[in-house]
Design a protein around this motif. Structure first.
Motif, mmCIF file in Angstrom:
data_model
loop_
_atom_site.group_PDB
_atom_site.id
_atom_site.type_symbol
_atom_site.label_atom_id
_atom_site.label_comp_id
_atom_site.label_asym_id
_atom_site.label_seq_id
_atom_site.Cartn_x
_atom_site.Cartn_y
_atom_site.Cartn_z
ATOM 1 N N PRO A 32 15.492 -52.015 5.083
ATOM 2 C CA PRO A 32 16.296 -52.696 3.994
ATOM 3 C C PRO A 32 16.608 -54.355 4.627
ATOM 4 O O PRO A 32 16.660 -55.250 3.805
ATOM 5 N N GLU A 33 16.506 -54.357 5.901
ATOM 6 C CA GLU A 33 16.332 -55.914 6.530
ATOM 7 C C GLU A 33 15.360 -56.402 6.643
ATOM 8 O O GLU A 33 15.267 -57.858 6.115
ATOM 9 N N ILE A 35 12.796 -56.199 4.388
ATOM 10 C CA ILE A 35 12.382 -56.774 2.913
ATOM 11 C C ILE A 35 13.042 -57.875 2.122
ATOM 12 O O ILE A 35 12.741 -58.599 1.499
ATOM 13 N N ILE A 36 14.167 -58.174 2.995
ATOM 14 C CA ILE A 36 15.058 -59.251 2.360
ATOM 15 C C ILE A 36 14.186 -60.592 2.532
ATOM 16 O O ILE A 36 13.384 -61.060 3.472
ATOM 17 N N GLY A 37 14.111 -61.398 1.366
ATOM 18 C CA GLY A 37 13.400 -62.540 1.191
ATOM 19 C C GLY A 37 12.453 -62.485 -0.188
ATOM 20 O O GLY A 37 12.500 -61.735 -0.934
ATOM 21 N N LYS A 38 11.597 -63.434 -0.025
ATOM 22 C CA LYS A 38 10.863 -63.868 -1.249
ATOM 23 C C LYS A 38 9.387 -63.475 -1.057
ATOM 24 O O LYS A 38 8.858 -63.892 -0.046
ATOM 25 N N TRP A 39 8.747 -62.630 -2.173
ATOM 26 C CA TRP A 39 7.414 -62.325 -1.722
ATOM 27 C C TRP A 39 6.538 -62.706 -3.192
ATOM 28 O O TRP A 39 7.123 -62.620 -4.352
ATOM 29 N N MET A 40 5.382 -62.813 -2.962
ATOM 30 C CA MET A 40 4.406 -63.255 -3.972
ATOM 31 C C MET A 40 3.193 -62.415 -3.866
ATOM 32 O O MET A 40 2.518 -62.315 -2.751
ATOM 33 N N VAL A 41 2.522 -61.901 -5.025
ATOM 34 C CA VAL A 41 1.592 -60.895 -4.932
ATOM 35 C C VAL A 41 0.209 -61.663 -4.607
ATOM 36 O O VAL A 41 0.055 -62.993 -4.959
ATOM 37 N N ASP A 42 -0.588 -61.262 -3.858
ATOM 38 C CA ASP A 42 -1.600 -62.160 -3.076
ATOM 39 C C ASP A 42 -3.113 -61.416 -3.500
ATOM 40 O O ASP A 42 -4.051 -62.140 -3.756
ATOM 41 N N ALA A 43 -2.899 -60.116 -3.327
ATOM 42 C CA ALA A 43 -4.385 -59.336 -3.493
ATOM 43 C C ALA A 43 -3.976 -58.034 -4.102
ATOM 44 O O ALA A 43 -2.929 -57.330 -3.810
ATOM 45 N N LEU A 44 -4.830 -57.219 -4.974
ATOM 46 C CA LEU A 44 -4.764 -55.994 -5.212
ATOM 47 C C LEU A 44 -6.143 -55.356 -5.099
ATOM 48 O O LEU A 44 -7.225 -55.794 -5.582
ATOM 49 N N SER A 61 19.116 -58.574 -1.339
ATOM 50 C CA SER A 61 20.027 -57.734 -0.469
ATOM 51 C C SER A 61 19.409 -56.433 -0.674
ATOM 52 O O SER A 61 18.422 -56.289 -1.493
ATOM 53 N N PRO A 62 19.631 -55.346 -0.050
ATOM 54 C CA PRO A 62 19.154 -54.155 -0.111
ATOM 55 C C PRO A 62 19.309 -53.465 -1.502
ATOM 56 O O PRO A 62 18.889 -52.309 -1.863
ATOM 57 N N THR A 63 20.478 -54.217 -2.383
ATOM 58 C CA THR A 63 20.461 -53.216 -3.609
ATOM 59 C C THR A 63 20.307 -54.430 -4.829
ATOM 60 O O THR A 63 20.381 -54.014 -5.906
ATOM 61 N N LYS A 64 20.274 -55.648 -4.655
ATOM 62 C CA LYS A 64 19.730 -56.657 -5.546
ATOM 63 C C LYS A 64 18.453 -57.402 -5.481
ATOM 64 O O LYS A 64 18.221 -57.777 -4.407
ATOM 65 N N ALA A 65 17.780 -57.566 -6.490
ATOM 66 C CA ALA A 65 16.675 -58.321 -6.576
ATOM 67 C C ALA A 65 16.278 -59.158 -7.735
ATOM 68 O O ALA A 65 17.072 -58.896 -8.799
ATOM 69 N N TYR A 66 15.315 -60.273 -7.736
ATOM 70 C CA TYR A 66 15.187 -60.860 -8.941
ATOM 71 C C TYR A 66 13.555 -61.129 -9.123
ATOM 72 O O TYR A 66 12.993 -61.303 -8.054
ATOM 73 N N GLY A 67 12.811 -61.180 -10.219
ATOM 74 C CA GLY A 67 11.553 -61.483 -10.278
ATOM 75 C C GLY A 67 11.201 -62.451 -11.163
ATOM 76 O O GLY A 67 11.889 -62.656 -12.210
ATOM 77 N N HIS A 80 13.392 -65.735 -12.686
ATOM 78 C CA HIS A 80 14.615 -65.333 -12.075
ATOM 79 C C HIS A 80 15.198 -63.999 -12.659
ATOM 80 O O HIS A 80 16.546 -63.940 -12.823
ATOM 81 N N ALA A 81 14.592 -62.811 -13.183
ATOM 82 C CA ALA A 81 15.130 -61.851 -14.033
ATOM 83 C C ALA A 81 15.657 -60.857 -13.076
ATOM 84 O O ALA A 81 14.999 -60.540 -12.247
ATOM 85 N N SER A 82 16.857 -60.443 -13.301
ATOM 86 C CA SER A 82 17.369 -59.523 -12.057
ATOM 87 C C SER A 82 17.317 -57.988 -12.200
ATOM 88 O O SER A 82 16.563 -57.388 -13.142
ATOM 89 N N ALA A 83 17.314 -57.305 -11.142
ATOM 90 C CA ALA A 83 16.769 -55.992 -11.017
ATOM 91 C C ALA A 83 17.841 -55.264 -9.992
ATOM 92 O O ALA A 83 18.073 -55.914 -8.891
ATOM 93 N N ASP A 84 18.250 -53.787 -10.115
ATOM 94 C CA ASP A 84 18.808 -53.212 -8.965
ATOM 95 C C ASP A 84 18.092 -52.473 -8.098
ATOM 96 O O ASP A 84 16.681 -52.383 -8.560
ATOM 97 N N VAL A 85 18.135 -52.344 -6.933
ATOM 98 C CA VAL A 85 17.256 -51.829 -5.671
ATOM 99 C C VAL A 85 17.875 -50.787 -5.258
ATOM 100 O O VAL A 85 19.199 -50.747 -4.920
ATOM 101 N N VAL A 86 17.145 -49.525 -5.065
ATOM 102 C CA VAL A 86 17.592 -48.608 -4.167
ATOM 103 C C VAL A 86 16.609 -48.272 -3.126
ATOM 104 O O VAL A 86 15.513 -48.204 -3.361
ATOM 105 N N ILE A 87 16.784 -48.348 -1.902
ATOM 106 C CA ILE A 87 15.952 -48.094 -0.666
ATOM 107 C C ILE A 87 16.085 -46.762 0.070
ATOM 108 O O ILE A 87 17.278 -46.583 0.302
ATOM 109 N N ASP A 88 15.310 -45.917 0.008
ATOM 110 C CA ASP A 88 15.428 -44.624 0.694
ATOM 111 C C ASP A 88 14.020 -44.391 1.492
ATOM 112 O O ASP A 88 12.981 -44.188 0.964
ATOM 113 N N GLY A 89 14.321 -44.379 2.943
ATOM 114 C CA GLY A 89 13.184 -44.593 3.432
ATOM 115 C C GLY A 89 12.035 -45.570 3.169
ATOM 116 O O GLY A 89 12.520 -46.734 3.382
#
Length: 263
Positions: A32-33, A35-44, A61-67, A80-89
């Motif tokens: 949860p700590e 993952i905080i920050g901004k990420w961009m897809v690089d490869a698949l 935060s560990p509960t909020k994100a936007y994409g 900057h569309a919003s989403a709820d986040v749940v982190i479990d393991g």
């Protein structure tokens, strides 16, 4: 759809083949700590992701994100569309409601994460009135952490041209754009020695981190066009862009563009 949430984590569902894996992931301490920050897809699956299919997701935060995602193939335009986040393991679940009937759920299994990059696999589902209508699984996605955000720095008028030997979106001539704070821009044509404002029916853009996405229509009835770049740098009144483009035969090339700020 207003926001295909999965594409934010999948680099475009229309391009890559779905697959799955049941490998056990090594537990990640303090995810949860980390993952905080901004990420961009690089490869698949080991293949670089073209710029026109790139997406950015920011964990506030560990509960909020936007994409943010501009997907020409599905007509998605998500700033900057919003989403709820749940982190479990190692499992990160993102949930977004398109409307009162449609829910998007993406479950990402984080396999590794550092201060620079992250790898994961994901499971994407769409529910309509509680019934699952789409289910896709993807494996081996690679993200890079974005430390620069040029959303404010791009504001103003810029003049420049393509600096690479190849690019479908430009003609090698000087062009001028005025980027405004409300997410719109003005394009200027050079006629003789004068810059003349274009009266486009639609001219919008967004910057999220280093990703720049634009779309425009010359008239209300004309086809919508889009263009995608990654901002390499903005410094001392000079802005540099780069983009990975894919040719029709599947090969790729790198386009570059350089602009100077107009005082």
């Amino acid at each position: 759809m207003n926001w295909v949430l999965a594409a934010t984590l999948l680099c475009g569902t229309s391009v890559f083949t779905a697959c799955s894996s049941d490998d056990d992931a090594t537990p990640i301490d303090n995810l949860p700590e980390k993952i905080i920050g901004k990420w961009m897809v690089d490869a698949l699956d080991g293949q670089p992701c073209p710029t026109n299919l790139k997406a950015v997701i920011t964990f506030l935060s560990p509960t909020k994100a936007y994409g943010s995602l501009s997907d020409f193939y599905s007509d998605s335009w998500n700033n900057h569309a919003s989403a709820d986040v749940v982190i479990d393991g190692n499992k990160v679940t993102l949930t977004a409601f398109e409307d009162e009937h449609t829910k998007h759920v993406t479950v990402a299994e984080i396999r590794s994460i550092t201060d620079k990059d992250m790898t994961l696999k994901s499971d994407w589902k769409i529910y309509v009135d509680g019934t699952m209508v789409i289910h896709e699984e993807y494996d081996n996605e690679h993200y890079v952490r974005i430390t620069n955000d040029f959303e404010d720095d791009i504001i103003g008028t810029w003049e420049g041209k393509v600096t690479s030997s190849e690019d479908d979106h430009t003609d090698g001539e000087l062009h001028r754009w005025e980027y405004k704070t409300d997410g719109t821009y003005v394009y200027y044509n050079k006629i003789g020695d004068e810059w003349v404002k274009s009266n486009d029916a639609l001219a919008e853009y967004f910057v999220d981190g280093t990703l720049l996405c634009t779309r425009w229509k010359q008239t209300a009835a004309s086809e919508e066009l889009r263009e995608w770049w990654e901002i390499e740098s903005i410094k001392d009144g000079v802005m540099k862009w780069t983009a990975l483009r894919m040719r029709e035969d599947g090969t790729t090339y790198t386009a570059t563009f350089q602009m100077t700020k107009v005082k």
